[in-house]
Design an enzyme around this catalytic site. Structure first.
Site, PDB file in Angstrom:
ATOM      1  N   ARG A   3       6.484   2.897   6.020  1.00 56.14           N
ATOM      2  CA  ARG A   3       5.049   2.698   5.844  1.00 56.14           C
ATOM      3  C   ARG A   3       4.483   3.639   4.773  1.00 56.14           C
ATOM      4  O   ARG A   3       3.585   3.270   4.023  1.00 56.14           O
ATOM      5  CB  ARG A   3       4.307   2.882   7.176  1.00 56.14           C
ATOM      6  CG  ARG A   3       4.607   1.824   8.230  1.00 56.14           C
ATOM      7  CD  ARG A   3       4.439   0.401   7.763  1.00 56.14           C
ATOM      8  NE  ARG A   3       4.764  -0.561   8.820  1.00 56.14           N
ATOM      9  CZ  ARG A   3       5.990  -1.005   9.081  1.00 56.14           C
ATOM     10  NH1 ARG A   3       7.030  -0.595   8.389  1.00 56.14           N
ATOM     11  NH2 ARG A   3       6.177  -1.899  10.052  1.00 56.14           N
ATOM     12  N   GLU A   8       5.345   2.112   1.594  1.00 54.36           N
ATOM     13  CA  GLU A   8       4.481   0.958   1.329  1.00 54.36           C
ATOM     14  C   GLU A   8       3.089   1.407   0.853  1.00 54.36           C
ATOM     15  O   GLU A   8       2.488   0.787  -0.026  1.00 54.36           O
ATOM     16  CB  GLU A   8       4.371   0.117   2.593  1.00 54.36           C
ATOM     17  CG  GLU A   8       3.619  -1.189   2.390  1.00 54.36           C
ATOM     18  CD  GLU A   8       3.682  -2.053   3.635  1.00 54.36           C
ATOM     19  OE1 GLU A   8       4.790  -2.445   4.054  1.00 54.36           O
ATOM     20  OE2 GLU A   8       2.609  -2.334   4.212  1.00 54.36           O
ATOM     21  N   SER A  53       0.059  18.603  -7.174  1.00 53.77           N
ATOM     22  CA  SER A  53       1.330  19.296  -6.968  1.00 53.77           C
ATOM     23  C   SER A  53       1.935  18.940  -5.617  1.00 53.77           C
ATOM     24  O   SER A  53       1.219  18.845  -4.612  1.00 53.77           O
ATOM     25  CB  SER A  53       1.130  20.806  -7.040  1.00 53.77           C
ATOM     26  OG  SER A  53       2.363  21.476  -6.822  1.00 53.77           O
TER      27      SER A  53
END
Lengths: 147, 147, 147, 147, 147, 147, 147, 147, 147, 147
Positions: free
Chosen positions: B88, B91, B114
């Site tokens: 996930r 995604e 960063s």
């Protein structure tokens, strides 16, 4: 006109008009994060919203039409993203992913954070040693169904 | 004993002792997110912290030693992660990555968030329609050097 | 006009005009390394610099515009580069990377050399047995944040 | 004992003895960069040097023997390195590689920087805003043979 | 016109004119192997040679110009080549590569055969049981620098 | 004992006995190139040859047995080889492969150079500017069958 | 016109004219298997055959010309074919490949079935429970050369 | 004992006993092609057949047990097979696959050749210019269901 | 017009006409699942059905023609699908695939569920906690042939 | 004992005891589909259920312990599955995936079928022309959040 060309057209118009993401977002009453995702080809607009964006950016009817389609999400990013901004998110997944997984399991039990019932926010946080980017991911916990 | 075996040993001991991540984190005065990342093989512990963790978890000297090494980060996660919790996040990178990138650029100019001067937090947020996972990424903005 | 076409146009104009990278770099007050990276599609120019380059190379307005955009970095190089000049850098990473990593850790502790707060220089060093290429990488050390 | 096990044995012994790379390097009259590369499995040692390292680190005869073999270079690093120290070098290749290539061609004509007749140096450069890593690559220019 | 289109134009012209590689090679005083590599997009021509080839093949000025550029080498061949002629060379690398490596090390010590200071020759060798292809690779030995 | 372990055992014995490839080759009346390929796991030995090699290298019966099996060829080399000696052959395939293909087609018509009815030779050629590696590939031309 | 466009043109013309592969094959005196392979871009036609096919299919001169070129074989099929007809052949390779290899070795000794001195046939075999596809592969055995 | 170890044990026993595939096949009343596929880990044996093979090859009870399991098919062959015997089948798929597909469609309509209701045969066909391998694939045609 | 362009044309026309998949399906007497698969480029239409669809959607003759061709199936979906709807099916394969395989084997013995003699159905199932998607896969069991 | 070894131990015990999946499922009051997924390493068992399974299968305490851990899902299946049973599901995704996506969008609007709030069923459906496998996927529809 494919989706990539549409995205280019939008970015050029946005730049030419001197509009910021927040300006476009306000016009349709959405967050700037969702609006940027939509106009970069990852979310469909409602008919009304597509028309408003079309007016703001002087888009042709074909573009207004296409903005309403549900896009094939994820197209356009390589399997390991090469752009440094995107790569850092990938690296965070590599370095902190196992810890996130362990903590979600400890806090919630077996399941996942939804990427669908989900929202995201980007903020600039002033800091004396250099301002910071704060990104908040907020997704519904979905427990695994036992059947 | 390689790093994967060390991680297994830690997880088994943690479970056997009934300790939570926050218990281990408090023992060394760090956040539970950083502590989990460290014990899952992504961060080195200081000598003192390694000894404290070793005592809490009854680890052998060899394990206490290894916890102080700087690990090869990212090992153990496939290029596209198959575990749904991790996927996930991948995604989200595909779907919201381009929007994050556009907003960081708009807010800060050319540069990145960063992943080194960086911290992360996982919280459970109660919600009537189902509790939510909130993850906060907080990294220093690094502007590209023009030379 | 996509970024690849823009790069081709720039290279052709540079060649036709007989300009060297240093000539272009001086016109905008930057190093030739940064200038080459920018004109090869890896860095954005300021508006002023884009206009100066546009004049020097007789670029159309659309090109001057595009030069100011923040590019998707890394596009155009395959995962393992096939061009021998580029492959040698990849090989150096394979052969000397682990040693560089060990020495950076020994000299600085846990952290990385930034690729953002970073500059690079290429020089020709005369040598009786054949001149040598000297490349200097210079990046800020970034310590891992412990939180 | 395979090469990975040998490398682990060396790193453990080095740590246990409290030796730095420069200590090992001085013992065999080489640079610390080359010495680290060799002991991390990328360069063969001469018989004498292998014995000296063996004595310093209390290595068994089998290890001293193996250190003299020419290793299969590059084994152990994935195609896109996941460790952040190594990844930054990969990113530098993506972002600055085309510029390096263009400048080498302009300075020298068609050819490459050798990765064989090559040396490398890592230095810590003090800096008020944070010390910097300076890495110098120095390779012979090899012109393409026209035949 | 990109490099692939240029290569197609050259091959069509060569065929239409009934020229062999040796005819083109003689016109520029190079071997046919080098000439074929150059015209197939792997080597740059000098200005004089590009003009001669341009005249022989009736190429437009743009093509003559492009032939002088240093090409991105290796583009156009997939990671594992599918064409059977090319695949057999890949297979030879798989089957005989380790033996070649061992023999080069035994004959020369640690180092490589240069692919830059390198020449290649293809010959037809008559044989009663079927003519044979003889390919001679000839590259300078480059010893690894110890530093 | 798998094939990799057998290869290691052979290389260690060869080294311990101070034998060169040519010594092993002469013992079985084959070329050193073929012998090296066979002992590195790419060719099967006849029963007699396996026994002779077994005596020379003091191999156990199991090893002598295994040397007679037809190996799975190509195992052990990654898709893009990382070792610099092997990579240069891969690079030669990228850079000169299309030219070799074009010349074989011009000299012989449609077909390939066999990698089965094939032999290879490695030689050291003295040269005032540095000795050279000469590798001769010699394979039967196989015309495509038209049916 | 690239090879893919040529293939499309041929398939459209074949369909429009109502011709079967056997009709085209008879016109040039070849098998329908070879003819289909050639017209689908995997084999070159002789000049005469290209002209005959050109007349039958009303192809332009440029197409007739291109049909005579030796194609880059294998282009157009992904590494693991997705089309189910093609995938089944890939699956047969996975499931029966090791058995084929073992039987060829037992019947012939060390060597391969040629894919160059090779022919193939497809037949429809009536069967009460559903007709069957019979494909016959027929290739010369090539023994490995021992040298 | 995993499946690879079982396969090795079978091959060693078969060799030691001097049995051919046809001997094993006859013992269980199957073809040698199917028998080889089964014993190489691609097909399950019935209990009776597993016992017969176990007796012939002196296999332990654990092996006889395992031979009856349905194997994970396709494991053990890389995505592009490197062994030359297997690669030639892959190459035939690349070169003749599109023609096979076109002919199956022409002869049968839309559908595939089954790889499940399927049998295969390998034969040695004597030939004055060198014996040939003939492989017959025979699979039921399966029409696509229209629903 | 290639198949992707045809698919785009169909989707635009369907949208413009305000037709649902069921409307198109009824016009040709097929299920909406099969009809969607066909019009999205995965199934060929009969001549009659292609004409009916052509009339409903005002498609040009070339499109009606192309709809009758047997398509190259699977083109257009990356090896790991990035679109979340499609990825979830891939994830189901990862998570439940081994269980499906075990149950099919237990229920039927060795064999597969056909993807050719196969049909699929999608339904919306109302549910108080949120409606559900029900997908029914229905394929003929094909037992492995033992020969 | 890693998870793969645990799975092997379970499968061997299940077989030795002559238990079917439904027997194991009934013992813990779950469906056989979920039970198979859990015991094949894709779902965690509750402590009680793990103990019951442990008794039924005579598993050691370490195994009973491990069955309660949340597994890394998806490990063990290659990116494109080679086993034919699993591959057919992958193929269904390629061929019918775009149609499923279009129909879910038409029936529900923008969103996905959950793979977490999800259940699956496998049934044997008798049929005169050969019994059929019916698999029912049943997942909650999750609408994309607009924010």
């Amino acid at each position: 006109m494919n989706r990539l060309e549409l995205t280019s057209m939008i970015l050029e118009a946005k730049r030419r008009k001197g509009l910021r993401w927040i300006d476009l977002a306000k016009a349709i009453g959405k967050s700037r994060e969702w609006t940027a995702a939509a106009l970069l080809g990852q979310m469909p607009l409602s008919e009304d919203d597509a028309k408003r964006i079309g007016q703001l950016l002087d888009l042709p009817a074909e573009a207004v039409e296409q903005l309403q389609w549900i896009p094939y999400r994820g197209a356009g990013t390589p399997q390991v993203p090469t752009d440094p901004v995107l790569y850092r998110f990938y690296e965070i997944l590599l370095v902190y992913g196992p810890a996130l997984r362990a903590l979600i399991h400890e806090d919630f039990g077996d399941g996942i954070m939804s990427a669908i019932d989900f929202q995201i926010k980007v903020e600039r946080v002033p800091h004396p040693e250099g301002d910071r980017v704060r990104i908040t991911l907020d997704g519904k916990f979905l427990p695994y169904r036992v059947f």
